[in-house]
Write a protein that holds these residues in place. Structure first.
Motif, PDB file in Angstrom:
ATOM      1  N   ASN A  83      -9.403  50.247  35.277  1.00 35.88           N
ATOM      2  CA  ASN A  83      -8.326  49.287  35.549  1.00 35.88           C
ATOM      3  C   ASN A  83      -7.668  49.477  36.908  1.00 35.88           C
ATOM      4  OD1 ASN A  83      -8.585  47.967  33.064  1.00 35.88           O
ATOM      5  ND2 ASN A  83      -7.332  49.497  32.047  1.00 35.88           N
ATOM      6  N   LYS A  84      -7.986  50.576  37.564  1.00 36.98           N
ATOM      7  CA  LYS A  84      -7.396  50.888  38.879  1.00 36.98           C
ATOM      8  C   LYS A  84      -5.869  50.904  38.833  1.00 36.98           C
ATOM      9  CE  LYS A  84     -11.252  49.198  41.633  1.00 36.98           C
ATOM     10  NZ  LYS A  84     -12.252  48.921  40.670  1.00 36.98           N
ATOM     11  N   GLU A  85      -5.344  51.453  37.736  1.00 31.44           N
ATOM     12  CA  GLU A  85      -3.907  51.640  37.571  1.00 31.44           C
ATOM     13  C   GLU A  85      -3.704  52.768  36.567  1.00 31.44           C
ATOM     14  OE1 GLU A  85      -2.448  47.876  36.182  1.00 31.44           O
ATOM     15  OE2 GLU A  85      -3.345  48.102  34.208  1.00 31.44           O
ATOM     16  N   SER A  86      -2.495  53.275  36.489  1.00 31.14           N
ATOM     17  CA  SER A  86      -2.228  54.384  35.573  1.00 31.14           C
ATOM     18  C   SER A  86      -2.332  53.912  34.129  1.00 31.14           C
ATOM     19  CB  SER A  86      -0.836  54.957  35.833  1.00 31.14           C
ATOM     20  OG  SER A  86       0.166  54.070  35.361  1.00 31.14           O
ATOM     21  N   PHE A  87      -2.552  54.862  33.224  1.00 29.70           N
ATOM     22  CA  PHE A  87      -2.599  54.552  31.795  1.00 29.70           C
ATOM     23  C   PHE A  87      -1.276  53.925  31.374  1.00 29.70           C
ATOM     24  CE2 PHE A  87      -1.931  55.772  27.335  1.00 29.70           C
ATOM     25  CZ  PHE A  87      -3.011  55.108  26.777  1.00 29.70           C
ATOM     26  N   GLN A  88      -0.179  54.437  31.896  1.00 35.47           N
ATOM     27  CA  GLN A  88       1.146  53.897  31.584  1.00 35.47           C
ATOM     28  C   GLN A  88       1.241  52.422  31.984  1.00 35.47           C
ATOM     29  OE1 GLN A  88       4.450  56.119  33.106  1.00 35.47           O
ATOM     30  NE2 GLN A  88       5.924  54.539  32.583  1.00 35.47           N
ATOM     31  N   GLU A  89       0.772  52.081  33.178  1.00 34.05           N
ATOM     32  CA  GLU A  89       0.811  50.688  33.629  1.00 34.05           C
ATOM     33  C   GLU A  89      -0.051  49.793  32.740  1.00 34.05           C
ATOM     34  OE1 GLU A  89       1.456  51.115  38.425  1.00 34.05           O
ATOM     35  OE2 GLU A  89      -0.465  51.758  37.571  1.00 34.05           O
ATOM     36  N   THR A  90      -1.216  50.275  32.349  1.00 34.19           N
ATOM     37  CA  THR A  90      -2.098  49.505  31.466  1.00 34.19           C
ATOM     38  C   THR A  90      -1.425  49.268  30.119  1.00 34.19           C
ATOM     39  OG1 THR A  90      -4.093  50.348  32.532  1.00 34.19           O
ATOM     40  CG2 THR A  90      -4.350  49.492  30.305  1.00 34.19           C
ATOM     41  N   LEU A  91      -0.864  50.328  29.544  1.00 31.64           N
ATOM     42  CA  LEU A  91      -0.188  50.208  28.256  1.00 31.64           C
ATOM     43  C   LEU A  91       0.968  49.216  28.331  1.00 31.64           C
ATOM     44  CD1 LEU A  91       0.136  51.302  25.322  1.00 31.64           C
ATOM     45  CD2 LEU A  91       1.741  52.946  26.275  1.00 31.64           C
ATOM     46  N   GLU A  92       1.769  49.309  29.379  1.00 32.49           N
ATOM     47  CA  GLU A  92       2.915  48.410  29.530  1.00 32.49           C
ATOM     48  C   GLU A  92       2.463  46.958  29.716  1.00 32.49           C
ATOM     49  OE1 GLU A  92       5.065  50.313  32.706  1.00 32.49           O
ATOM     50  OE2 GLU A  92       5.980  51.748  31.326  1.00 32.49           O
ATOM     51  N   LYS A  93       1.391  46.743  30.467  1.00 33.83           N
ATOM     52  CA  LYS A  93       0.881  45.388  30.708  1.00 33.83           C
ATOM     53  C   LYS A  93       0.414  44.743  29.402  1.00 33.83           C
ATOM     54  CE  LYS A  93      -3.038  45.013  32.809  1.00 33.83           C
ATOM     55  NZ  LYS A  93      -4.049  45.098  33.863  1.00 33.83           N
ATOM     56  N   TYR A  94      -0.406  45.472  28.637  1.00 39.35           N
ATOM     57  CA  TYR A  94      -0.918  44.905  27.383  1.00 39.35           C
ATOM     58  C   TYR A  94       0.169  44.793  26.322  1.00 39.35           C
ATOM     59  CZ  TYR A  94      -5.629  44.775  29.135  1.00 39.35           C
ATOM     60  OH  TYR A  94      -6.746  44.457  29.870  1.00 39.35           O
ATOM     61  N   SER A  95       1.092  45.713  26.295  1.00 38.29           N
ATOM     62  CA  SER A  95       2.199  45.636  25.336  1.00 38.29           C
ATOM     63  C   SER A  95       3.030  44.391  25.589  1.00 38.29           C
ATOM     64  CB  SER A  95       3.084  46.882  25.438  1.00 38.29           C
ATOM     65  OG  SER A  95       2.360  48.025  25.065  1.00 38.29           O
ATOM     66  N   ALA A  96       3.286  44.082  26.843  1.00 33.61           N
ATOM     67  CA  ALA A  96       4.056  42.879  27.192  1.00 33.61           C
ATOM     68  C   ALA A  96       3.254  41.620  26.857  1.00 33.61           C
ATOM     69  CB  ALA A  96       4.429  42.902  28.670  1.00 33.61           C
ATOM     70  N   ALA A  97       1.992  41.594  27.200  1.00 33.64           N
ATOM     71  CA  ALA A  97       1.152  40.414  26.961  1.00 33.64           C
ATOM     72  C   ALA A  97       1.022  40.104  25.475  1.00 33.64           C
ATOM     73  CB  ALA A  97      -0.225  40.625  27.580  1.00 33.64           C
ATOM     74  N   TRP A  98       1.019  41.141  24.642  1.00 33.93           N
ATOM     75  CA  TRP A  98       0.851  40.957  23.196  1.00 33.93           C
ATOM     76  C   TRP A  98       2.180  41.022  22.443  1.00 33.93           C
ATOM     77  CZ3 TRP A  98      -3.658  44.949  23.269  1.00 33.93           C
ATOM     78  CH2 TRP A  98      -4.799  44.342  23.827  1.00 33.93           C
ATOM     79  N   ASN A  99       3.292  41.017  23.182  1.00 36.37           N
ATOM     80  CA  ASN A  99       4.636  41.064  22.584  1.00 36.37           C
ATOM     81  C   ASN A  99       4.836  42.268  21.660  1.00 36.37           C
ATOM     82  OD1 ASN A  99       5.592  38.677  23.845  1.00 36.37           O
ATOM     83  ND2 ASN A  99       4.394  37.484  22.369  1.00 36.37           N
ATOM     84  N   LEU A 100       4.337  43.393  22.063  1.00 38.95           N
ATOM     85  CA  LEU A 100       4.515  44.638  21.301  1.00 38.95           C
ATOM     86  C   LEU A 100       5.788  45.316  21.797  1.00 38.95           C
ATOM     87  CD1 LEU A 100       0.814  45.881  21.407  1.00 38.95           C
ATOM     88  CD2 LEU A 100       1.954  44.631  19.565  1.00 38.95           C
TER      89      LEU A 100
END
Length: 135
Positions: A83-100
């Motif tokens: 993903n060329k980003e930190s695990f934290q950034e990936t988690l935050e991106k998908y959490s926001a996109a899926w309304n988690l």
């Protein structure tokens, strides 16, 4: 546009990994990788690094499925690379996109956050119950 293939060897994504296991094997806990504590006990002088621990670990793919925190640490590194980003950034991106709304990475303001605990910590400093460290 798939970035990750379950059948690819982890070394395809992380060439510094010298062992032979796939993404699927890590996800299904069938890679044969031991847990971090086991590797640390056998190599007390080695500083923790997912790559280093994977390379020095004795892997037994014939062993029944075993939940390996080391394997999931390696998966985190693979996600960062792909993903060329930190695990934290990936988690935050998908959490926001899926309304988690209650999925986040170490929110210091959270008052109802679950904490991990270990009985017999990885640093080998006794067998008392203590809060798990973040690797």
């Amino acid at each position: 546009m798939n970035k990750l293939r379950l059948t690819k060897k982890v070394s395809f994504y992380l060439p510094e990994i010298q062992k032979d296991f796939t993404i699927r094997e890590l996800l299904t806990h069938t890679s044969g990788l031991p847990d971090i504590k086991t590797v640390k006990e056998l190599n007390p002088e080695t500083e923790y690094s997912p790559v280093e621990f994977a390379n020095i670990a004795d892997i037994d793919p014939e062993k029944p499925a075993f939940r390996s925190d080391l394997g999931y640490n390696i998966l985190g590194l693979v996600l960062e690379k792909v993903n060329k980003e930190s695990f934290q950034e990936t988690l935050e991106k998908y959490s926001a996109a899926w309304n988690l709304e209650n999925t986040y990475f170490n929110d210091p303001a959270a008052t109802n956050e679950a904490k991990g605990y270990l009985f017999g910590n990885v640093s080998g400093e006794g067998l008392e119950l203590q809060e798990a460290s973040i690797y």
